[in-house]
Design a protein around this motif. Sequence first.
Motif, mmCIF file in Angstrom:
data_model
loop_
_atom_site.group_PDB
_atom_site.id
_atom_site.type_symbol
_atom_site.label_atom_id
_atom_site.label_comp_id
_atom_site.label_asym_id
_atom_site.label_seq_id
_atom_site.Cartn_x
_atom_site.Cartn_y
_atom_site.Cartn_z
ATOM 1 N N SER A 180 -20.969 42.187 36.150
ATOM 2 C CA SER A 180 -22.380 41.943 35.776
ATOM 3 C C SER A 180 -22.558 42.049 34.124
ATOM 4 O O SER A 180 -21.762 42.673 33.431
ATOM 5 N N ALA A 181 -23.550 41.203 33.790
ATOM 6 C CA ALA A 181 -24.042 41.025 32.235
ATOM 7 C C ALA A 181 -25.292 40.987 32.156
ATOM 8 O O ALA A 181 -25.881 39.956 32.848
ATOM 9 N N GLU A 182 -26.016 41.595 31.385
ATOM 10 C CA GLU A 182 -27.564 41.343 31.230
ATOM 11 C C GLU A 182 -27.956 41.617 29.932
ATOM 12 O O GLU A 182 -27.392 42.715 29.203
ATOM 13 N N ASN A 192 -20.272 34.835 25.320
ATOM 14 C CA ASN A 192 -20.716 34.198 26.642
ATOM 15 C C ASN A 192 -19.062 33.922 27.388
ATOM 16 O O ASN A 192 -18.943 33.795 28.424
ATOM 17 N N LYS A 193 -18.050 33.561 26.392
ATOM 18 C CA LYS A 193 -16.866 33.342 26.890
ATOM 19 C C LYS A 193 -16.207 34.520 27.633
ATOM 20 O O LYS A 193 -15.771 34.535 28.564
ATOM 21 N N ILE A 196 -17.529 37.163 28.875
ATOM 22 C CA ILE A 196 -18.368 37.453 30.182
ATOM 23 C C ILE A 196 -18.405 36.573 31.011
ATOM 24 O O ILE A 196 -19.125 36.537 32.165
ATOM 25 N N ASN A 197 -17.766 35.132 30.923
ATOM 26 C CA ASN A 197 -17.776 34.077 31.895
ATOM 27 C C ASN A 197 -19.301 33.741 32.357
ATOM 28 O O ASN A 197 -19.522 33.641 33.290
ATOM 29 N N ARG A 198 -20.209 33.600 31.245
ATOM 30 C CA ARG A 198 -21.274 33.184 31.332
ATOM 31 C C ARG A 198 -21.593 31.932 30.457
ATOM 32 O O ARG A 198 -21.047 31.761 29.051
ATOM 33 N N LYS A 199 -22.239 31.054 30.860
ATOM 34 C CA LYS A 199 -22.786 29.627 29.946
ATOM 35 C C LYS A 199 -23.559 30.101 28.786
ATOM 36 O O LYS A 199 -23.335 29.963 27.460
ATOM 37 N N SER A 200 -24.837 30.804 29.097
ATOM 38 C CA SER A 200 -25.646 31.086 28.277
ATOM 39 C C SER A 200 -26.480 32.286 28.180
ATOM 40 O O SER A 200 -27.648 32.257 28.143
ATOM 41 N N LEU A 201 -25.811 33.457 28.618
ATOM 42 C CA LEU A 201 -26.654 34.628 28.598
ATOM 43 C C LEU A 201 -26.962 34.895 27.082
ATOM 44 O O LEU A 201 -28.032 35.398 26.681
ATOM 45 N N TYR A 230 -26.265 43.706 25.006
ATOM 46 C CA TYR A 230 -25.851 43.134 26.447
ATOM 47 C C TYR A 230 -25.066 44.168 27.300
ATOM 48 O O TYR A 230 -24.076 44.513 26.700
#
Length: 193
Positions: A5-7, A41-42, A44-49, A65
Motif C-alpha cells: 500500500s502507498a498513498e 514511483n519505481k 513503490i511499483n506505482r506509475k504516478s502516485l 507518502y
Amino acid sequence: MKVTSAEIVISAVSKKQYPGDFLSEIALAGRSNVGKSSFINKMINRKSLARTSSKPGKTQTLNFYKINEQFYFVDVPGYGYAKVSKKEREAWGRMIEEYFMQRENLKAAVLVVDMRHEPTVDDQHMYEFLSYYEVPIVVIATKLDKIGKSKRAAHLKKIKQTLQLSNEDIVIPFSSETGEGKEEAWRVLQQFL
C-alpha cells in the motif's frame, strides 16, 4: 521490500501539518527535475502516485507518502530552479530547514543526483547541510540507464569526489526506467526503518 500500500497523506508547508502518527520518515532531497518522483514511483511499483512533471519547481510542499502503513517517504521541494522568485525560494528554504532540523521522525535522507552530470554546488550544499545536522545520507544516482556500462565507474567516482563522500557514505546507481538499483536501495533504506 514488497510494497502493498502507498498513498499520499498530506502536502505540508509547516510542522503543524506534519502527520502525527510518529512513523519513521525518509526524506528525498535533490535538484528540481532530478527524478525524485520517478524514484518514489519505481520504489513503490506505482506509475504516478508521486507526480512527475517536465516543469521544474513543481513540488512546492513537503509531500508525505505513507508506505505499507509503516513509514513515510517525504518528497522535499527541489532546489536550484531559477524561475522561482527569491521570496518563494527563501520560504522553501525555511520550510526545508525546519523539517530537517526539527523532525524527530526523520531517520535518513536520500540525496538524489543525476548520474550523468557532476553534482551541482546546490547538491554539495545539501550534502553538507545534512551532514552538519547528522542526518544519515544515502546518495541515489539516477538515470543510470543513460550511461554506458563502461563509463559508470568513472561517473560514480566523480560524484564521490565532488560531494567529498566518506568511505561510509552509500551511493546507489539507480534507473527508474529499468529498476536497476531498486533492490539495493530497499536493502539499504530498510536499515533505517
